[in-house]
Design a protein around this motif. Structure first.
Motif, PDB file in Angstrom:
ATOM      1  N   LYS A  61       1.897  -1.831  -6.234  1.00  0.00           N
ATOM      2  CA  LYS A  61       0.951  -1.556  -5.339  1.00  0.00           C
ATOM      3  C   LYS A  61      -0.313  -2.175  -5.908  1.00  0.00           C
ATOM      4  O   LYS A  61      -0.363  -2.482  -7.122  1.00  0.00           O
ATOM      5  N   PRO A  62      -1.147  -2.293  -5.050  1.00  0.00           N
ATOM      6  CA  PRO A  62      -2.643  -2.920  -5.448  1.00  0.00           C
ATOM      7  C   PRO A  62      -3.291  -2.250  -6.454  1.00  0.00           C
ATOM      8  O   PRO A  62      -4.003  -2.761  -7.283  1.00  0.00           O
ATOM      9  N   THR A  84       0.786  -1.011   0.111  1.00  0.00           N
ATOM     10  CA  THR A  84       0.128   0.159  -0.040  1.00  0.00           C
ATOM     11  C   THR A  84       0.830   1.254  -0.090  1.00  0.00           C
ATOM     12  O   THR A  84       2.037   1.283   0.269  1.00  0.00           O
ATOM     13  N   THR A  85       0.419   2.379  -0.345  1.00  0.00           N
ATOM     14  CA  THR A  85       1.071   3.661  -0.218  1.00  0.00           C
ATOM     15  C   THR A  85       1.808   3.808   1.031  1.00  0.00           C
ATOM     16  O   THR A  85       3.029   4.422   1.271  1.00  0.00           O
ATOM     17  N   THR A 121      -0.764  -8.314   1.387  1.00  0.00           N
ATOM     18  CA  THR A 121      -1.367  -8.446  -0.083  1.00  0.00           C
ATOM     19  C   THR A 121      -0.413  -9.096  -1.130  1.00  0.00           C
ATOM     20  O   THR A 121       0.651  -8.128  -0.984  1.00  0.00           O
ATOM     21  N   ASP A 162      -5.246   6.041  -7.617  1.00  0.00           N
ATOM     22  CA  ASP A 162      -5.021   5.845  -6.165  1.00  0.00           C
ATOM     23  C   ASP A 162      -4.293   4.361  -5.973  1.00  0.00           C
ATOM     24  O   ASP A 162      -4.616   3.289  -6.479  1.00  0.00           O
ATOM     25  N   GLU A 180      -9.680  -4.174   0.005  1.00  0.00           N
ATOM     26  CA  GLU A 180     -10.146  -4.115   1.618  1.00  0.00           C
ATOM     27  C   GLU A 180     -11.374  -4.488   1.993  1.00  0.00           C
ATOM     28  O   GLU A 180     -11.747  -5.121   2.800  1.00  0.00           O
ATOM     29  N   GLU A 193       2.473   1.689   3.336  1.00  0.00           N
ATOM     30  CA  GLU A 193       3.507   0.502   3.559  1.00  0.00           C
ATOM     31  C   GLU A 193       4.830   1.212   2.627  1.00  0.00           C
ATOM     32  O   GLU A 193       6.067   0.797   3.072  1.00  0.00           O
ATOM     33  N   ASP A 216      -3.919   2.368  -3.701  1.00  0.00           N
ATOM     34  CA  ASP A 216      -4.368   1.464  -2.996  1.00  0.00           C
ATOM     35  C   ASP A 216      -5.431   0.637  -3.446  1.00  0.00           C
ATOM     36  O   ASP A 216      -5.584  -0.282  -3.573  1.00  0.00           O
ATOM     37  N   SER A 217      -6.495   1.408  -4.223  1.00  0.00           N
ATOM     38  CA  SER A 217      -7.654   1.123  -4.658  1.00  0.00           C
ATOM     39  C   SER A 217      -7.818   0.887  -6.431  1.00  0.00           C
ATOM     40  O   SER A 217      -8.728   0.102  -6.848  1.00  0.00           O
TER      41      SER A 217
END
Length: 516
Positions: free
Chosen positions: A200-201, A14-15, A234, A177, A409, A17, A179-180
């Motif tokens: 990243k995700p 994630t951002t 993840t 984004d 999430e 992390e 994360d998403s």
């Protein structure tokens, strides 16, 4: 059971992390400017590998993403590229490593025979560019792109369309984004995205996945050891995550050691036929297709015509008869819900099946039936359960409480709340376990968007679970092999084609050549 090294090799950050990894690397003695130099060098290298020198516009934002872009500009300029830099207003306000990168760029731009243009953001910045580097905003952007940056992105998108100017994104296309994968405001689709240390995700989740173009992840000198305290949960779904849990055939095997799957059929026997074939092709030692008495007249002739002789058929007198059959015939896994129907009696049967002391794979109508009971009586599902919802079915489980959260999430929360492993299907399928682990499947094909493919996926999960594979690993393996089987089928895919390609997909996962 993935080894720590494998988990770290395929993990997604994630951002937050990734920021923690940067801080840990700096605390361990790597100066931040060295990380920035390595990031810019990685982008410049990838550009030079793909394109010959041409007029390049480097769009730089006010933070470290813009600093990376300034390094890219300096290195391309030194390599003889005509470069123009368009930076955020008031560069004197830049701080830290980004300011250092700006000062280095200014000194380089004015040196030598090839002078480079430097100015603040202008709406015509990209109008003559033959390559555009998007270094405006990185993965941590939390609000929609607006104002002059939005205008720049719109002009860049127009230049890409009208003149074919390739766009290279630094970290992520600005506005995505991390994360998403959500697109915050206008986003220019990139032909190439270069990110650093770990992806990243948002690089793998829709819609971000569709605007990243080719994704390259570069090492920039951050040691893998920084991931130990971060403990990322993840990963990109890949065979290395679950290969060690995949049970290869053994000379000591017999049908019961390979596992017995009971596929419970209903109104649409074709769905159960696909699932049963997939369970068998995934390695289950025995497959039985069962049905309740009310369906006998419609179902029995269909199965007699469609199922191989090796499959058992069983008319079920009721739930007690089903439970007794499981005990007598050592059924390890029940797969229920595919094409089953939603009358009150059918819903009651499905909810009772889900509570039997047998591993359950719940698909389609079984998901709807079981969701209605969660929180009102029997409590969460057994931890051995796997559910395979598509987007609409997932919305029934999740409700409105998770609106706004990203797919990973949301799926993780539902897995925790139901105590089941969830396969949240789609082009960006997410698998989540109750303990917080999640994986994003990277290899889906658009051809899988056709009737019956979900039944095959559920059957593959059942076949792997019957052999003793843990629920999360079995779900990840089934999702990856399902997509690999689609690739092997090629264009014009029918769901009927998939089961027979699963053995080849499993062989590929094990690193073996196909026997064909």
């Amino acid at each position: 059971m993935m080894a720590a090294d494998d988990r770290h090799a395929h993990c997604l950050l994630t951002t937050a992390e990734m920021a923690a990894a940067d801080r840990a690397a700096i605390a361990a003695g790597t100066p931040g400017i060295d990380l920035m130099e390595a990031a810019g060098a990685a982008v410049a290298r990838e550009i030079r590998l793909r394109w010959r020198p041409r007029p390049a516009a480097i769009l730089c934002g006010p933070g470290n993403n813009g600093g990376d872009g300034l390094v890219v500009a300096r290195l391309l300029h030194r390599a003889g590229w005509p470069v123009s830099v368009f930076h955020a207003p008031h560069p004197e306000r830049l701080a830290g490593d980004a300011r250092t990168a700006f000062d280095l760029w200014v000194r380089t731009a004015g040196a030598g025979e090839l002078r480079a243009a430097t100015s603040e953001w202008r709406t015509d910045a990209v109008d003559r560019a033959e390559l555009i580097v998007d270094a405006l905003f990185g993965a941590g952007l939390t609000r929609p792109v607006s104002g002059r940056p939005a205008e720049l992105l719109a002009r860049a998108a127009g230049r890409r369309r009208s003149a074919g100017a390739p766009v290279v994104a630094v970290d992520v296309p600005s506005g995505v984004d991390g994360d998403s994968g959500a697109c915050l405001g206008p986003v220019v689709p990139a032909d190439l995205t270069v990110t650093f240390f770990r992806a990243k995700p948002g690089h793998y989740l829709l819609p971000g996945r569709e605007v990243c173009g080719d994704l390259v992840v570069h090492d920039i000198g951050i040691a893998d050891a920084v991931l130990d305290p971060i403990a990322p949960q993840t990963a990109v779904n890949a065979p290395a995550l679950w290969r060690s849990a995949l049970r290869p055939p053994s000379s000591r095997d017999h049908k019961y050691t390979r596992g017995h799957v009971l596929v419970v059929a209903g109104e649409m026997p074709g769905a159960s036929t696909l699932a049963a074939r997939a369970a068998a092709r995934s390695g289950a030692g025995m497959v039985t297709v069962g049905w309740f008495g009310g369906d006998d007249e419609a179902v029995r002739p269909f199965f007699d015509a469609q199922l191989p002789a090796a499959f058992l058929r069983r008319k079920l007198g009721g739930i007690e008869d089903l439970a007794q059959f499981c005990r007598d015939r050592k059924v390890q896994v029940i797969l229920a819900g595919q094409g089953f129907g939603r009358t009150a009696e059918r819903v009651r049967n499905l909810t009772q099946i889900a509570r039997l002391p047998v591993v359950c794979i719940l698909d389609a109508d079984a998901i709807s039936a079981v969701v209605s009971t969660i929180g009102d009586g029997p409590g969460p599902l057994d931890a051995e359960t796997v559910m395979t919802p598509h987007g609409g079915e997932f919305a029934q489980i999740a409700g409105s409480q998770d609106a706004g959260a990203g797919k990973v999430e949301r799926t993780r929360r539902v897995a925790g709340r139901t105590a089941a492993t969830i396969i949240h299907k789609g082009y960006d399928t997410v698998v989540a376990a109750p303990d917080g682990r999640a994986a994003i499947n990277p290899n889906a094909l658009p051809s899988l968007a056709t009737a019956g493919t979900g039944d095959v996926l559920a059957g593959a999960v059942a076949g792997l679970r019957a052999q003793g594979m843990p629920p999360f690993e079995a779900a990840c393996a089934a999702a990856w092999c399902h997509a690999e089987a689609a690739r092997l089928c090629g264009p014009g895919l029918l769901a009927d084609d998939l089961p027979d390609r699963l053995p080849e997909a499993l062989s590929a996962a094990l690193g073996r050549e196909s026997s064909r």
